[in-house]
Design a protein around this motif. Structure first.
Motif, PDB file in Angstrom:
ATOM      1  N   ALA A  18       1.403  -0.598   0.229  1.00  0.00           N
ATOM      2  CA  ALA A  18       0.201   0.357  -0.321  1.00  0.00           C
ATOM      3  C   ALA A  18       1.315   1.048   0.144  1.00  0.00           C
ATOM      4  CB  ALA A  18      -0.968  -0.283   1.303  1.00  0.00           C
ATOM      5  N   GLN A  19       2.218   1.402   0.947  1.00  0.00           N
ATOM      6  CA  GLN A  19       2.689   2.338   0.831  1.00  0.00           C
ATOM      7  C   GLN A  19       4.268   2.279   0.770  1.00  0.00           C
ATOM      8  OE1 GLN A  19       1.349   3.519   4.699  1.00  0.00           O
ATOM      9  NE2 GLN A  19      -0.106   5.715   3.265  1.00  0.00           N
ATOM     10  N   PRO A  20       4.353   2.269  -0.647  1.00  0.00           N
ATOM     11  CA  PRO A  20       5.932   1.302  -0.980  1.00  0.00           C
ATOM     12  C   PRO A  20       6.594   2.414   0.105  1.00  0.00           C
ATOM     13  CG  PRO A  20       4.473   1.683  -2.227  1.00  0.00           C
ATOM     14  CD  PRO A  20       3.879   2.241  -1.698  1.00  0.00           C
ATOM     15  N   GLN A  21       7.143   3.660   0.096  1.00  0.00           N
ATOM     16  CA  GLN A  21       7.889   4.423  -0.039  1.00  0.00           C
ATOM     17  C   GLN A  21       8.346   4.807   1.729  1.00  0.00           C
ATOM     18  OE1 GLN A  21       7.606   7.480  -3.194  1.00  0.00           O
ATOM     19  NE2 GLN A  21       9.873   8.147  -3.130  1.00  0.00           N
ATOM     20  N   GLN A  22       6.965   4.676   2.168  1.00  0.00           N
ATOM     21  CA  GLN A  22       6.957   4.468   3.593  1.00  0.00           C
ATOM     22  C   GLN A  22       7.424   3.124   3.960  1.00  0.00           C
ATOM     23  OE1 GLN A  22       4.540   5.723   1.758  1.00  0.00           O
ATOM     24  NE2 GLN A  22       3.497   7.697   2.474  1.00  0.00           N
ATOM     25  N   TYR A  23       7.186   2.590   3.380  1.00  0.00           N
ATOM     26  CA  TYR A  23       7.477   1.174   4.011  1.00  0.00           C
ATOM     27  C   TYR A  23       8.906   1.506   3.922  1.00  0.00           C
ATOM     28  CZ  TYR A  23       7.131  -4.146   5.026  1.00  0.00           C
ATOM     29  OH  TYR A  23       7.650  -5.024   5.800  1.00  0.00           O
ATOM     30  N   PHE A  24       9.641   1.408   2.563  1.00  0.00           N
ATOM     31  CA  PHE A  24      11.277   1.380   2.673  1.00  0.00           C
ATOM     32  C   PHE A  24      11.286   2.410   3.226  1.00  0.00           C
ATOM     33  CE2 PHE A  24      15.521   2.247   0.971  1.00  0.00           C
ATOM     34  CZ  PHE A  24      15.710   1.034   0.636  1.00  0.00           C
ATOM     35  N   GLY A  25      10.999   2.823   3.789  1.00  0.00           N
ATOM     36  CA  GLY A  25      11.478   4.763   4.733  1.00  0.00           C
ATOM     37  C   GLY A  25      11.906   3.998   5.962  1.00  0.00           C
ATOM     38  N   ALA A  26      10.731   3.239   6.411  1.00  0.00           N
ATOM     39  CA  ALA A  26      10.461   2.936   7.432  1.00  0.00           C
ATOM     40  C   ALA A  26      11.856   1.356   8.426  1.00  0.00           C
ATOM     41  CB  ALA A  26       9.245   2.702   8.030  1.00  0.00           C
ATOM     42  N   MET A  27      12.026   0.585   7.442  1.00  0.00           N
ATOM     43  CA  MET A  27      12.681  -0.449   7.345  1.00  0.00           C
ATOM     44  C   MET A  27      14.410  -0.793   7.116  1.00  0.00           C
ATOM     45  SD  MET A  27      12.915  -3.173   5.149  1.00  0.00           S
ATOM     46  CE  MET A  27      13.634  -2.860   3.880  1.00  0.00           C
ATOM     47  N   GLY A  29       4.817  -1.281  -6.171  1.00  0.00           N
ATOM     48  CA  GLY A  29       3.492  -0.583  -6.352  1.00  0.00           C
ATOM     49  C   GLY A  29       3.029  -1.516  -7.428  1.00  0.00           C
ATOM     50  N   ALA A  30       3.872  -2.250  -8.289  1.00  0.00           N
ATOM     51  CA  ALA A  30       3.665  -3.319  -9.198  1.00  0.00           C
ATOM     52  C   ALA A  30       2.493  -4.535  -8.869  1.00  0.00           C
ATOM     53  CB  ALA A  30       4.592  -3.647  -9.820  1.00  0.00           C
ATOM     54  N   PHE A  31       3.290  -5.208  -7.420  1.00  0.00           N
ATOM     55  CA  PHE A  31       2.870  -6.314  -6.820  1.00  0.00           C
ATOM     56  C   PHE A  31       1.269  -5.416  -6.153  1.00  0.00           C
ATOM     57  CE2 PHE A  31       7.495  -7.955  -6.513  1.00  0.00           C
ATOM     58  CZ  PHE A  31       7.681  -8.318  -7.585  1.00  0.00           C
TER      59      PHE A  31
END
Ligand code: PHE
Length: 465
Positions: A124-133, A291-293
């Motif tokens: 759902a929130q690709p950038q936030q997810y990567f940013g957080a982990m 986003g693609a997946f």
């Protein structure tokens, strides 16, 4: 493989080399650097550099490896004497340690995404997810987990399975990427991405050639696993019937195909999500694909298959990287294999852990420093093959080369003259600003030619050749 056995077949050698080469370099690092360095300009330079620098450089490593018949320190000691041989071998060890430090952090990200794919936690929130982990305590944990897998395999010495795994891994990644690329083409908002990646822009290229040359050369070597000492060791196990030039081409072609394909997926998808290509950073792959997946039918299944396969590819590459310091401790210093694995892994746990905590340090080590180490390593390999041992190198090139044998003469000329100049040119381009010097294009070219000539002359005088 501490004893001197040889590969069962030439195919075994190629597969193991592909196992080392195919990995995060193409799938993760290539799209990131391409997006950051101007897209199509980088792609064009990259392809030229793979052919012009990567292939002859890798060939030099294979030639020296089969001639030296040992892990780096031992091989170079026997080839060029104890003092310089030890130094060059040790440089290889440092290079693999530096690479594996950040490689393991990215491997940790892949592991995390593999585990999170079945539920689609990051869709759902690709950038936030990567940013957080991406960086922080959790990243350290996953880095340690990835390192544990790689070290465990090296520890128990079951790495012969690499040949078998490699046979399915690269084709599987290629198939998945082809599928994803086809799907990407149907998505809205990707046109600008294709244009950025594929549109040939001579003006931009001319203006940016010097600045993309270094990163492109570093990336070509990185993706091929060249000049870090890994494939030197693999080549020490091949017999004299193997055609080194043919195998080098096979490895380079299959491997580069995957990188170009990954770019074809990641870059248009970044555009379709409105992410500025240069702003994707090391997370570009993860953000683009999430986003693609998320919108693909059966997304979680495809995502799990994709990251699972990439994880496998990363593990086989990680094994080949860890093998260099471990096998060196075993061969050169007589440390028992398991203790050596433990020692090196502890060191990497710390160095990788530090990178997993700092985005800035991570980007420096995985970008600039890796490129620099590989370029210097290449220069050293070229000096050994082209300047110190040209006759031996040509003979080794010809051995088993079949119809490629006539190319030995052109190859050694490239190795001894052209490539050192190119590498020195790109090194002055990246080092001059670091020391505050400003040199024009002509100035840098002049420095490169002069240094090449001076070095060759010095080597000729010192070694009496
Ligand atoms: N080529 C590997 C990859 O692309 C990385 C690597 C570099 C492995 C150097 C060994 C030596 O993932």
């Amino acid at each position: 493989m501490a004893d001197r056995d040889t590969w069962v077949s030439s195919l075994g050698f190629v597969l193991a080399s592909v196992g080392s080469a195919a990995g995060l370099g193409n799938v993760w690092r290539f799209p990131w650097l391409t997006a950051e360095n101007g897209g199509s300009a980088f792609l064009v330079v990259y392809l030229l550099v793979v052919v012009g620098v990567g292939v002859p450089g890798l060939l030099a490593e294979f030639v020296l490896g089969r001639r030296g018949r040992q892990t780096p320190i031992g091989a170079f000691r026997s080839l060029i004497g104890s003092k310089w041989g030890s130094a060059l071998g040790a440089f290889n060890v440092v290079t693999t340690l530096a690479i594996l430090s950040f490689y393991s952090v990215v491997g940790g990200w892949i592991l995390r995404y593999t585990l999170a794919s079945p539920t689609g936690a990051y869709f759902a929130q690709p950038q936030q997810y990567f940013g957080a982990m991406g960086f922080g305590p959790a990243a350290v944990g996953f880095h340690l987990a990835f390192l544990g897998i790689v070290a465990g395999i090296v520890f128990f010495g079951v790495d012969r399975g690499i040949e078998r795994v490699s046979k399915v891994m690269l084709p599987a990644i290629a198939v998945l990427l082809v599928g994803l690329a086809a799907w990407t083409a149907t998505q809205p908002g990707t046109a600008a991405g294709y244009e950025y990646y594929l549109r040939f822009d001579a003006g931009y290229l001319a203006a940016n050639l010097p600045s993309v040359l270094g990163p492109a050369a570093g990336q070509a070597l990185f993706a091929l696993s060249a000049v870090a000492g890994t494939l030197l060791t693999y080549a020490s196990y091949i017999d004299d019937d193997t055609s080194l030039p043919r195998d080098t081409l096979a490895i380079a072609i299959s491997n580069t195909f995957v990188g170009v394909l990954a770019g074809l997926v990641v870059i248009p998808l970044l555009f379709s999500q409105g992410v500025d290509p240069g702003g994707g950073g090391p997370g570009a792959l993860f953000v683009a694909l999430a986003g693609a997946f998320g919108s693909l039918p059966g997304g979680p299944v495809v995502a799990t298959a994709f990251f699972g396969t990439v994880l496998l590819a990363a593990v086989t590459s990680g094994i080949s990287l860890l093998e260099v310091p471990v096998a060196t401790l075993v061969d050169t210093y007589g440390v028992p294999r398991r203790r050596a694995t433990l020692l090196v892994s502890l060191l990497l746990a710390v160095t990788g852990g530090a990178l997993a905590l700092s985005n800035g340090a991570f980007q420096f080590v995985s970008g600039t420093l890796a490129d620099l180490l590989l370029s210097i390593g290449l220069l050293a390999f070229l000096a050994v093959a082209g300047w110190l041992l040209p006759t031996d190198s040509v003979a080794e090139f010809r051995t088993g080369a079949g119809r490629f044998a006539p190319l030995a003469g052109s190859w050694i000329a490239i190795v001894g003259w052209v490539l050192p100049t190119v590498v020195l040119f790109s090194l002055t381009s990246s080092v001059a600003p670091l020391v505050g010097a400003t040199l024009g294009l002509g100035g840098r070219a002049l420095v490169a030619v002069a240094v090449t000539l001076a070095c060759r002359l010095t080597v000729a005088v010192v070694s009496g050749r």
